[in-house]
Every structure is written in structure tokens, then in C-alpha cells.
Write a protein that holds these residues in place. Structure first.
Motif, short mmCIF file in Angstrom:
data_model
loop_
_atom_site.label_atom_id
_atom_site.label_comp_id
_atom_site.label_asym_id
_atom_site.label_seq_id
_atom_site.Cartn_x
_atom_site.Cartn_y
_atom_site.Cartn_z
N UNK A 1 -21.32 -40.38 -37.41
CA UNK A 1 -22.21 -40.59 -36.27
C UNK A 1 -21.41 -40.41 -34.99
N UNK A 2 -22.09 -40.21 -33.89
CA UNK A 2 -21.39 -40.05 -32.62
C UNK A 2 -20.55 -41.28 -32.28
N UNK A 3 -21.07 -42.52 -32.45
CA UNK A 3 -20.23 -43.68 -32.16
C UNK A 3 -18.96 -43.73 -33.02
N UNK A 4 -19.07 -43.36 -34.30
CA UNK A 4 -17.89 -43.36 -35.17
C UNK A 4 -16.91 -42.26 -34.76
N UNK A 5 -17.42 -41.08 -34.44
CA UNK A 5 -16.56 -39.99 -33.99
C UNK A 5 -15.82 -40.40 -32.71
N UNK A 6 -16.49 -41.07 -31.80
CA UNK A 6 -15.86 -41.53 -30.57
C UNK A 6 -14.78 -42.56 -30.86
N UNK A 7 -15.06 -43.50 -31.79
CA UNK A 7 -14.05 -44.51 -32.14
C UNK A 7 -12.82 -43.86 -32.76
N UNK A 8 -13.05 -42.88 -33.64
CA UNK A 8 -11.93 -42.18 -34.27
C UNK A 8 -11.09 -41.47 -33.22
N UNK A 9 -11.74 -40.74 -32.35
CA UNK A 9 -11.01 -40.00 -31.31
C UNK A 9 -10.23 -40.95 -30.42
N UNK A 10 -10.84 -42.05 -30.02
CA UNK A 10 -10.16 -43.04 -29.18
C UNK A 10 -8.96 -43.62 -29.90
N UNK A 11 -9.12 -43.95 -31.18
CA UNK A 11 -8.04 -44.52 -31.96
C UNK A 11 -6.85 -43.57 -32.06
N UNK A 12 -7.13 -42.27 -32.21
CA UNK A 12 -6.07 -41.28 -32.33
C UNK A 12 -5.58 -40.77 -30.98
N UNK A 13 -6.27 -41.13 -29.90
CA UNK A 13 -5.85 -40.69 -28.58
C UNK A 13 -6.11 -39.23 -28.30
#
Length: 68
Positions: free
Chosen positions: A41-53
Motif C-alpha cells: 500500500x502507499x502508506x507501507x511503501x512510504x514507511x519503507x522508503x523513510x526507514x531506508x532513507x
């Protein structure tokens, strides 16, 4: 869609379980994303991207092109 989740996870020395814990999802979800069996989902993709910087487009590469 191609993704670089596994590469970023392994670069940090995290297991799928560790990444899942950090994201608040199941290990099975992480596995499904990494093997292209599930588009997050978009929220999960955003969390992943944020986590990896990184940005979402850096993490998830869509090769789709609109028809002319």
C-alpha cells in the motif's frame, strides 16, 4: 514493478523478520513484497522508503509507460 527492498534490507544486515518488526507488518508481507508477489500500500511503501532513507521511486521502480 521492480523493487530494491531486499537489497536495502540486506545492506543493513536485517532479516525479513527484523524489517517486518520495524514496519509493523508480518514477515510474510515483507517476503511477498521482496518477491514481487505483493505491491505494498502507499502508506507501507512510504514507511519503507523513510526507514531506508530513500524515495519511493528509488525503492520501487515502475517500468510502465503510457501509450502514445
Amino acid at each position: 514493478m521492480e523493487n530494491r527492498v531486499k537489497q536495502h534490507r540486506e545492506a543493513r544486515g536485517w532479516s525479513q523478520g527484523e524489517l517486518a518488526r520495524r514496519l509493523g507488518v508480518s514477515r510474510q508481507t515483507v517476503n511477498a513484497v521482496e518477491t514481487d508477489k505483493y505491491d505494498p500500500s502507499l502508506p507501507l511503501a512510504l514507511r519503507m522508503a523513510r526507514l531506508f532513507g530513500v524515495s519511493v521511486p528509488e525503492l520501487f521502480i515502475d517500468h510502465w509507460e503510457p501509450e502514445a
